[in-house]
Design a protein around this motif. Structure first.
Motif, short mmCIF file in Angstrom:
data_model
loop_
_atom_site.label_atom_id
_atom_site.label_comp_id
_atom_site.label_asym_id
_atom_site.label_seq_id
_atom_site.Cartn_x
_atom_site.Cartn_y
_atom_site.Cartn_z
N ALA A 144 31.06 40.65 40.14
CA ALA A 144 29.94 40.05 40.88
C ALA A 144 28.59 40.54 40.37
N ASP A 189 42.95 39.29 36.99
CA ASP A 189 43.97 39.58 38.00
C ASP A 189 44.54 40.98 37.78
N ARG A 199 45.17 38.62 42.13
CA ARG A 199 44.50 38.04 43.29
C ARG A 199 45.49 37.26 44.14
N LYS A 240 40.96 46.83 43.51
CA LYS A 240 40.58 45.42 43.38
C LYS A 240 39.15 45.19 43.86
N ARG A 295 36.91 46.19 41.08
CA ARG A 295 36.99 45.16 40.03
C ARG A 295 36.10 43.98 40.38
N ASP A 296 36.23 43.49 41.62
CA ASP A 296 35.45 42.34 42.04
C ASP A 296 33.97 42.66 42.13
N ARG A 297 33.65 43.91 42.47
CA ARG A 297 32.25 44.33 42.50
C ARG A 297 31.64 44.28 41.09
#
Length: 372
Positions: A296, A309, A207, A288, A291-293
């Motif tokens: 969340a 990360d 990140r 990324k 990954r963040d989805r």
């Protein structure tokens, strides 16, 4: 004709420290959604494929000759890539081998071995203790907090007590995804007279604001930063790993490397890929985002994750992680059971793969999450 009975490995004069061990490897199963080995899910761009064809064809003209033993041109290109981040890296500081595993093996051949010790902060990359055993290096598990982070003071104290010859720090860590603060690396370096190897296989996925240990190299000849082209570059099949360190470290590794260890074709393909760095790394943001989805979405399923990360997510908690793994597999989704009670690891794939994973997980979570 009577078949000859197969010899058991236990009947061979195997080294004692290798007895009872199992080979490294994730399950290779025929499923639609393979999200267990942290590969970049995006295919190579067409322009690179064209360049690869030309480069390999040119290299093939001299396959009757040995390759450049020291891979000077490749190391020059790798140094230029590493210098893009603002830290000046010279070709003499770079070494390359067949995947980062061979880089790590050569480091242990040079600085580990019989009567010497390596220490790593587990859970971490499982090949570190395996390569240590293969080189006759004793292994010691370092401590992590319950949230999988490293307590710098406690870790430095353990290093001073054990006095390992090699210290492994994986950042971002596999399988947890956690990055390690540079201050922690500094404290570990100052606590030992041995080598400190920062394994940064997933650094490109970090990140914003997560620094690389490359900035710590000046003035620290016992510090090594290892990287790979398998992950962010999407070249897992190429098998090209590399490191940056003081030139003296590179000199030491040349004492143990096999002659002509990097083929002409490998060197040509890696250089072709580096010439298309921008196109290859264009997929990093997309990975990324998935990954963040995943991160969340997990709370809505009653699950949680470890801050990542990397291009994967360690997620849980499950009453029985392996049962949850099997339930996902039954739905044609393969993730990784890394052996941490209550947790599984999933690679961030394409949007379609993430859709399939989250749909399957939505069906699995109610029956398998802890407390339900």
């Amino acid at each position: 004709m009577t078949a000859t009975p197969r010899t058991s490995i236990d009947e061979l004069p195997l080294r004692p420290e290798l007895r009872g061990r199992t080979p490294y490897g994730a399950p290779q199963l025929q499923v639609t959604h393979r999200l267990n080995t942290n590969e970049n899910p995006h295919p190579l761009p067409a322009e690179l494929l064209a360049t690869l064809g030309e480069a390999l064809g040119h290299a093939a003209l001299e396959l009757n000759r040995y390759p450049d033993r020291d891979a000077v041109a490749l190391r020059t290109d790798l140094a230029a890539y590493l210098s893009r981040g603002g830290e000046r890296v010279e070709p003499a500081q770079v070494w390359a081998a067949n995947g980062s595993n061979e880089v790590l093996q050569q480091l242990l051949q040079a600085f580990g071995g019989a009567g010497r010790t390596a220490l790593g902060f587990t859970p971490s990359y499982s090949m570190h203790p395996i390569i240590s055993a293969g080189t006759g290096t004793a292994w010691v598990d370092g401590h992590r907090r319950e949230d999988f982070t490293i307590d710098a003071a406690q870790a430095a104290a353990q290093v001073r007590e054990v006095r390992p010859d090699v210290v492994f720090v994986t950042s971002p860590n596999n399988p947890t995804g956690t990055a390690v603060a540079l201050e922690t690396v500094e404290q570990l370096h100052d606590a030992t007279e041995g080598m400190v190897v920062v394994d940064e296989a997933y650094e490109e996925f970090a990140r914003t604001g997560t620094p690389s240990a490359l900035s710590l190299l000046p003035g620290r000849p016992r510090l090594v930063v290892s990287r790979t082209m398998s992950k962010a570059f999407g070249m897992a099949g190429l098998r090209l790993g590399y490191l940056a360190a003081d030139p003296a470290v590179v000199d030491a590794l040349q004492l143990v490397r096999l002659p002509y260890h990097l083929s002409s074709l490998t060197q040509a393909a890696a250089r072709a890929a580096l010439a298309h760095t921008d196109a290859l790394l264009a997929t990093v943001d997309a990975v990324k985002a998935q990954r963040d989805r995943i991160v969340a979405t997990l709370p809505s399923l009653g699950l949680t994750s470890v801050p990542s990360d990397a291009n994967f997510v360690l997620f849980g908690r499950f009453a029985d992680a392996h049962a949850a793994w099997q339930a996902l597999l039954d739905r044609d989704v393969l993730v990784r059971d890394v052996g941490i009670p209550g947790w599984l690891r999933v690679t961030a794939g394409t949007p379609a793969e993430t859709d399939a994973f989250l749909t399957a997980l939505g069906e699995v979570a109610p029956d398998h999450r802890l407390g339900d």
